[in-house]
Design an enzyme around this catalytic site. Structure first.
Site, PDB file in Angstrom:
ATOM      1  CG  ASP A   1      13.381 -23.918 -21.735  1.00  0.00           C
ATOM      2  OD1 ASP A   1      12.560 -24.858 -21.737  1.00  0.00           O
ATOM      3  OD2 ASP A   1      14.459 -23.963 -21.112  1.00  0.00           O
TER       4      ASP A   1
ATOM      5  CD  GLU B   1      -7.414  -5.088   2.079  1.00  0.00           C
ATOM      6  OE1 GLU B   1      -8.482  -4.554   2.456  1.00  0.00           O
ATOM      7  OE2 GLU B   1      -6.936  -6.105   2.627  1.00  0.00           O
TER       8      GLU B   1
ATOM      9  CD  GLU C   1      -8.150  -1.333   3.837  1.00  0.00           C
ATOM     10  OE1 GLU C   1      -8.241  -1.500   5.076  1.00  0.00           O
ATOM     11  OE2 GLU C   1      -9.153  -1.323   3.095  1.00  0.00           O
TER      12      GLU C   1
ATOM     13  CD  GLU D   1      -9.261  -1.523  -0.803  1.00  0.00           C
ATOM     14  OE1 GLU D   1     -10.358  -1.222  -1.317  1.00  0.00           O
ATOM     15  OE2 GLU D   1      -9.174  -2.150   0.280  1.00  0.00           O
TER      16      GLU D   1
ATOM     17  CG  HIS E   1     -12.289  -7.689   0.266  1.00  0.00           C
ATOM     18  ND1 HIS E   1     -12.268  -6.492   0.948  1.00  0.00           N
ATOM     19  CD2 HIS E   1     -11.721  -8.601   1.092  1.00  0.00           C
ATOM     20  CE1 HIS E   1     -11.729  -6.672   2.137  1.00  0.00           C
ATOM     21  NE2 HIS E   1     -11.383  -7.937   2.253  1.00  0.00           N
TER      22      HIS E   1
ATOM     23  NE  ARG F   1     -16.279  -3.343   4.759  1.00  0.00           N
ATOM     24  CZ  ARG F   1     -17.294  -2.602   4.326  1.00  0.00           C
ATOM     25  NH1 ARG F   1     -18.437  -2.606   5.019  1.00  0.00           N
ATOM     26  NH2 ARG F   1     -17.201  -1.884   3.232  1.00  0.00           N
TER      27      ARG F   1
ATOM     28  CD  GLU G   1     -16.668  -7.082  -0.602  1.00  0.00           C
ATOM     29  OE1 GLU G   1     -15.545  -6.774  -0.169  1.00  0.00           O
ATOM     30  OE2 GLU G   1     -17.724  -6.526  -0.213  1.00  0.00           O
TER      31      GLU G   1
END
Length: 474
Positions: free
Chosen positions: A51, A131, A212, A220, A269, A340, A359
């Site tokens: 459904d 993460e 992490e 992670e 990431h 980063r 990335e």
């Protein structure tokens, strides 16, 4: 894998139930279990009815009949059920045999087909770093007269002075201190290792796991890249196994981007690249970070369309509690090698030509992976098609810590949208790149925008506990 091979697998493993699964608009899995003795070739030929009107964002009650069509390449044995169960991931069809255009997995497959039609390459590869937190306790409520949340972890920095049964044993993870001390500070080595064991048994290639940055059980686990749809399948399996392993340990796992105030949140990431057969298309020795022109154009497409993309890669109001400066959050729409603080980072450590990739660091795991990966690929392909040079468009490269730039320099850097509403406005204004090759339909995009605006409104009209701190005494 042939249907006969699956039927043999059912017998060899004494499977009692076959679990047919699909993913909804929000990225949550749903399932129907059928006795294994009732599963035969016709099951795989005709599919499993369900459904669709009971799935948020799918169908109206007047057109509710839908069909799950099993993908024979997606099977794995469920490691948690007491009765041996085989899981099969499915695609969604209408009763007349047409692919349902709101099926996220179907959109991912159409994006892959479009890549091949462009002639740019034969396959796009994705590798998410998703993460998560593993807490010992979670409590929350939101009603007419109450609104609160509370999470706890034996690792939490706030527990250095807590009186515990048997005494407080110390070794808490300090704020931003979780990357990545050994035990006894890292108290979750064994649970992550057990998760990895189950992931490997279910078919994933695990590369590593670690604690992490944040306090209170942030972790992670990295699994090996694969093609777009297969990686989305793997991420759904990854989340399922993490959630259920945590439960077996008497704990609770969450992929919520920002469950704690004042420490790092959880991102996803996403590493990505395009190959033409065995040839990596993102590598060119001597270029910036050894990237090819195709790779730079792909980056240009990602950054140009990022405000709209983020409605699909960061599709929750909580996503924008993470996307704030100061917590390694990639809020700056620039690219950089090894940096980063940029939205797009180019890994440069121990990278081979075949490992050359970009990335995109902004996404988080509230995203539906099928939709998010498809949208990123289509944005990148638009950049390649239109030869978008990210340098000429003002997206860098910026090889400095952006948070330490002067205010004047920071003003030259564009930022991500500040809220889900802003991201949805951007998606409404900029989504033609998503409809290329018929991957996303106009109907899907408008339905998605309406669905997410409803979520944003639900949060916006509710009273926040901190408003009592600010305004109760007025």
């Amino acid at each position: 894998m042939s249907v006969q091979h699956i039927l043999d697998m059912i017998k060899e493993n004494s499977i009692e139930w076959v679990d047919f699964r699909f993913t909804d608009l929000s990225g949550r899995a749903h399932h129907i279990s059928i006795p294994a003795i009732e599963v035969d070739e016709n099951t795989f030929k005709n599919g499993v009815a369900f459904d669709g009107s009971s799935i948020a964002g799918f169908r109206g009650i007047e057109e509710s009949d839908m069909v799950m069509m099993p993908d024979t390449e997606s099977v794995f044995v469920d490691p948690f059920t007491a009765h041996p169960t085989l899981v099969v991931i499915c695609d969604i069809y209408t009763p007349d045999g047409e692919r349902y255009d709101r099926d996220p997995r179907g959109i991912a497959q159409k994006a892959e087909e479009y890549l091949q039609k462009t002639g740019v390459g034969t396959a796009a590869f994705f590798a998410p770093e998703s993460e998560f937190f593993i807490f010992d306790d979670v409590r929350y409520d939101s009603s007419m007269n109450t609104s609160f949340y509370s999470v706890d972890s034996v690792e939490g920095v706030w527990n250095t002075g807590r009186e515990e049964e048997g005494g407080n044993l110390g070794f808490k993870v300090m704020k931003k201190g979780g990357y990545f001390p050994v035990a006894p500070v890292d108290s979750q080595q064994d649970i992550r290792s057990e998760i990895c064991r189950l992931l490997m048994e279910s078919g994933l290639r695990i590369e590593r796991h670690h604690h992490e940055v944040a306090t209170a059980g942030q972790g992670e686990i990295n699994f090996r890249f694969d093609t777009l749809t297969k990686t989305a399948d793997n991420l759904m399996k990854y989340k399922y196994i993490i959630h259920n392993t945590a439960k077996q340990y008497g704990k609770v796992a969450t992929f919520m981007p920002k469950p704690l105030f004042g420490d790092n949140g959880s991102g996803m990431h996403v590493h990505q690249s395009i190959f033409n057969g065995d040839e990596p298309l993102f590598y060119e020795k001597g270029g910036y970070a050894n990237l090819s022109e195709i790779a730079l154009n792909y980056i240009g497409g990602i950054l140009y369309h990022a405000p709209a993309l983020i409605a699909l890669t960061n599709p929750s109001t909580n996503s924008f509690k993470r996307l704030v400066p100061g917590y390694e959050a990639p809020v700056n729409l620039v690219f950089s090698k090894g940096n980063r603080s940029a939205a797009v980072r180019i890994p440069v450590a121990a990278v081979t030509p075949k490992g050359s990739r970009i990335e995109f660091r902004t996404p988080d795991s509230t995203a539906n992976p099928y939709l998010a990966f498809a949208a990123m690929l289509l944005a990148g392909l638009d950049g390649i098609k239109k030869k978008m040079d990210p340098t000429k468009l003002g997206y860098g490269p910026v090889d400095k810590n952006i948070y330490e730039l002067s205010d004047a320099d920071k003003k030259e850097i564009r930022s991500v949208p500040g809220s889900l509403e802003e991201a949805l406005d951007a998606l409404e204004a900029d989504h033609e790149f998503l409809t290329e090759g018929g991957a996303f339909s106009e109907d899907f995009i408008q339905n998605y925008i309406d669905f997410k605006r409803s979520e944003a409104k639900e949060v916006a009209i509710r009273i926040h506990p901190h408003e009592y701190s600010l305004y109760f005494g007025c």
